[in-house]
Design an enzyme around this catalytic site. Structure first.
Site, mmCIF file in Angstrom:
data_model
loop_
_atom_site.group_PDB
_atom_site.id
_atom_site.type_symbol
_atom_site.label_atom_id
_atom_site.label_comp_id
_atom_site.label_asym_id
_atom_site.label_seq_id
_atom_site.Cartn_x
_atom_site.Cartn_y
_atom_site.Cartn_z
ATOM 1 N N ASP A 242 42.329 59.805 55.959
ATOM 2 C CA ASP A 242 41.787 59.360 57.247
ATOM 3 C C ASP A 242 40.414 59.951 57.546
ATOM 4 O OD1 ASP A 242 43.685 57.546 58.101
ATOM 5 O OD2 ASP A 242 44.896 59.039 59.151
ATOM 6 N N LYS A 245 37.913 58.487 60.067
ATOM 7 C CA LYS A 245 38.083 58.579 61.521
ATOM 8 C C LYS A 245 36.951 59.352 62.192
ATOM 9 C CE LYS A 245 43.116 58.127 61.880
ATOM 10 N NZ LYS A 245 44.383 58.817 62.239
ATOM 11 N N HIS A 270 37.933 52.686 59.862
ATOM 12 C CA HIS A 270 37.938 54.029 59.268
ATOM 13 C C HIS A 270 38.242 53.986 57.772
ATOM 14 C CE1 HIS A 270 42.394 53.920 59.674
ATOM 15 N NE2 HIS A 270 42.407 54.898 58.769
ATOM 16 N N HIS A 296 45.157 53.006 51.881
ATOM 17 C CA HIS A 296 46.433 53.494 52.397
ATOM 18 C C HIS A 296 46.982 52.670 53.558
ATOM 19 C CE1 HIS A 296 43.694 55.501 55.223
ATOM 20 N NE2 HIS A 296 44.730 55.747 55.996
ATOM 21 N N HIS A 297 46.196 51.717 54.084
ATOM 22 C CA HIS A 297 46.705 50.808 55.117
ATOM 23 C C HIS A 297 46.940 49.384 54.597
ATOM 24 C CE1 HIS A 297 46.901 53.334 58.649
ATOM 25 N NE2 HIS A 297 45.676 53.795 58.412
#
Length: 387
Positions: A242, A245, A270, A296-297
């Site tokens: 992340d 972010k 992000h 990862h999303h």
């Protein structure tokens, strides 16, 4: 104290000095192995084995300098575990301190011999060679030490000394390269973990979140049959998932209510930001971190973001981190929700198996759940950290 085992002529022929052809074979074999190694421990072991085979020593030891403790130490000494001695003591201390090579026929006849090591190990040192080795800048890094010649003469020759000096000249520079590489990778790991904490810290996550996701990812990787190297690689880079972010405004990142569609679109950026930050590196760690940050999303059924990848199009590292990240997110207090109960989390994974998540990763997640829960307990957040 134990004496070196003598060669019984009736049982086996006594070893003879190496021929030039045998020496070349040993040198080529070991230099090829050493050049391909990235582990200091393995390089040291290969160095010790090479020296022992070249000059037919009973034992070969590789000593290094611990400047912080002002000690010499070896973890690669045939037949023993780690030994530590103060700087300047024994033959090895003298050799490292002065840069002098030593060729000793009878160790106990020389006042420089440190008998403590023999008393500790139950081994009797007799003939000995000590050769310091240096790095590319000429600074002494440590020393080779060969003990007890195995040929009938039972003493080392000048020829043995020259051969060990040759091995030391190569091995010292090889060792320095591996040490430098390990220092670089260690620094990268620290940077990656710190940057991961920075990224999560902006959304009020604790440092323990990145620790948990890192260890979850490694356990899942091993459960899926990945190598120990790949599992460790994923453990190191997953805290960066992340990092993008850092570019998301606080008004969106810290919003306690549901995001609007426009806000969610901005939040999704992000993944692209993280990828752009990391993708240009030629280093394996950062290249892998870029993959994890980017993917990862993504979802197994193709409904994820940012690219809408599906199934095997998503890198396995991304699929693993997705499960690890969601498991930790659901089980932790966030600014917008309270932690879920374990059964509710497991029900979601059952429902999302084959939709959000790779079915195989979910199956391993269930198999490894006890280990994952142990990590969650070990790195649980303090109550005041989650406020």
């Amino acid at each position: 104290m134990l004496e070196p085992i003598p060669i019984n002529a009736d049982e086996a022929p006594a070893p003879q000095e190496r021929t030039p052809e045998e020496l070349l074979r040993i040198i080529f074999d070991y230099t090829a192995k050493i050049s391909g190694e990235r582990s200091i421990k393995n390089v040291l072991l290969l160095m010790a084995d090479m020296g022992r085979e070249m000059i037919l020593a009973d034992r070969c030891t590789v000593w290094l300098i611990d400047h912080a403790k002002q000690e010499l130490f070896t973890t690669i000494a045939h037949g023993v575990n780690e030994i530590r001695v103060p700087l300047g003591t024994g033959f090895v201390g003298h050799s490292i301190e002065t840069g002098e090579c030593l060729l000793i026929d009878d160790a106990y006849a020389d006042i420089r011999h440190n008998v403590d090591n023999d008393q500790r190990t139950g081994y009797r040192t007799q003939a000995i060679i000590t050769v310091p080795f240096v790095g590319n800048n000429g600074v002494i890094l440590g020393a080779y030490q060969a003990i007890n010649k195995l040929t009938p003469q039972a003493v080392f020759s000048r020829r043995d000394l020259e051969q060990l000096k040759l091995a030391a000249a190569y091995a010292g520079k090889s060792l320095e390269s591996v040490i430098l590489q390990e220092e670089i990778e260690s620094t990268q790991r620290e940077i990656i973990f710190t940057m991961g904490q920075i990224g999560e810290g902006r959304s009020k996550e604790t440092g323990n979140h990145v620790k948990r996701v890192a260890d979850y990812s490694a356990i899942l990787a091993l459960g899926l049959g990945l190598s120990a190297h790949e599992a460790e690689l994923l453990r190191v880079v997953s805290p960066m998932h992340d990092i993008g972010k850092v570019a998301i405004p606080d008004a969106i990142l810290l919003k306690q209510g549901k995001l609007t569609s426009e806000e969610f679109d901005q939040m999704k950026q992000h993944t692209e930001v993280g990828y752009q930050l990391l993708k240009s590196s030629g280093r394996e760690l950062l290249k892998t971190a870029a993959i994890v940050a980017h993917q990862h999303h993504e979802k197994w059924d193709g409904t994820g973001y940012p690219q809408g990848l599906k199934e095997e199009e998503i890198h396995l590292y991304g699929r693993i981190t997705a499960v690890a990240d969601v498991f930790d997110a659901l089980g932790s207090d966030r600014v917008y929700k309270k932690a879920w109960e374990l059964e509710r989390i497991l029900q979601l994974f059952r429902e999302e198996r084959g939709r959000h998540f790779d079915p195989r990763v979910v199956d391993v997640f269930v198999e490894q759940l006890p280990a994952l829960l142990e990590i969650r307990e070990r790195y649980k957040d303090d109550a005041d950290e989650t406020l």
